[in-house]
Design an enzyme around this catalytic site. Structure first.
Site, PDB file in Angstrom:
ATOM      1  CG  ASP A  95      -0.254  -0.170   2.537  1.00 59.72           C
ATOM      2  OD1 ASP A  95       0.887  -0.679   2.572  1.00 59.72           O
ATOM      3  OD2 ASP A  95      -0.859   0.203   3.567  1.00 59.72           O
ATOM      4  NE  ARG A  96       5.213   3.270   4.373  1.00 56.67           N
ATOM      5  CZ  ARG A  96       6.232   3.488   5.196  1.00 56.67           C
ATOM      6  NH1 ARG A  96       6.686   2.507   5.960  1.00 56.67           N
ATOM      7  NH2 ARG A  96       6.809   4.667   5.254  1.00 56.67           N
TER       8      ARG A  96
END
Length: 244
Positions: A95-96
């Protein structure tokens, strides 16, 4: 059109993209997404799909469901992106990575991307160097509120409210004020430290479920972009399709 599935600890964002335009958006509880995904996949005109997940126990099952409908990219730490990753790559959440790629391609300047999810993550992106430096991680409001309720005898579980005033008269409002000011103060401190140690002027972008909640009280945040991480996931799909 392509479908992106961004799996979070509590919610999953499912978005249908027509190039860079959103045609459909659904937010589904992660514990229900396996049951509901098939009904959300369009029958026609789907050219591909991409999935990024922070919940390993559902990742492969969702990937298999998507593969039954279309060619699917599972974004992991080994997936090719237009960014050089300085952070220890195998420990970086997908997600990052998606948020950083989305910010890099959409804004084309030096960024601090704050993702307000279950955890609050900071992603430092240097545009000219095409580099993701990583950044700190804070516990989000749900974690803090749950920890107080679970690990004390008398403190209640409360819903979060943006209480800046520390002069409060009830236990619930005291918890809300404490958690809100702790997170807001932490955000300001971290941004200050990043600027000081890099000597770079950043655009500060907030994304994630509570971005609007905190951006109204944090003057350092320049813009709220709720779908930045899903946009980045779509761009990683396109990038890998072009490079093959």
């Amino acid at each position: 059109m392509i479908l992106t599935v961004l799996v979070g600890n509590f919610n999953t964002r499912i978005i249908l993209w027509d190039k860079n335009r959103i045609k459909m958006r659904k937010i589904v509880p992660t514990n229900q997404v396996l049951d509901r995904l098939n009904r959300l996949i369009p029958d026609r005109a789907l050219k591909g799909a991409a999935i990024a997940s922070v919940v390993p126990k559902v990742t492969l099952n969702l990937y298999r469901v998507l593969c039954q409908h279309t060619k699917t990219l599972l974004v992991t730490t080994r997936t090719s992106t237009p960014l050089k990753i300085v952070y220890r790559r195998k420990l970086l959440g997908s997600d990052r990575l998606c948020a950083a790629v989305g910010g890099f391609l959409r804004y084309q300047q030096d960024l601090i991307i704050i993702d307000f999810g279950t955890a609050i993550t900071f992603n430092i992106v240097h545009y000219q160097e095409k580099t993701l430096l990583g950044g700190p991680i804070l516990p989000g409001t749900r974690i803090m509120l749950t920890a107080l309720a679970d690990h004390t005898a008398r403190l209640p579980m409360v819903k979060m409210q943006p209480r800046e005033n520390p002069i409060v008269r009830t236990t619930s409002s005291a918890i809300q004020s404490g958690v809100f000011n702790l997170i807001l103060g932490g955000i300001n401190r971290i941004i200050e430290q990043i600027r000081c140690r890099t000597n770079v002027r950043y655009q500060i972008i907030a994304t994630g479920g509570e971005a609007q909640f905190f951006s109204k009280k944090c003057q350092l945040i320049n813009k709220v972009d709720p779908e930045l991480t899903s946009f980045g996931l779509a761009q990683i799909y396109y990038f890998n399709r072009r490079t093959k």
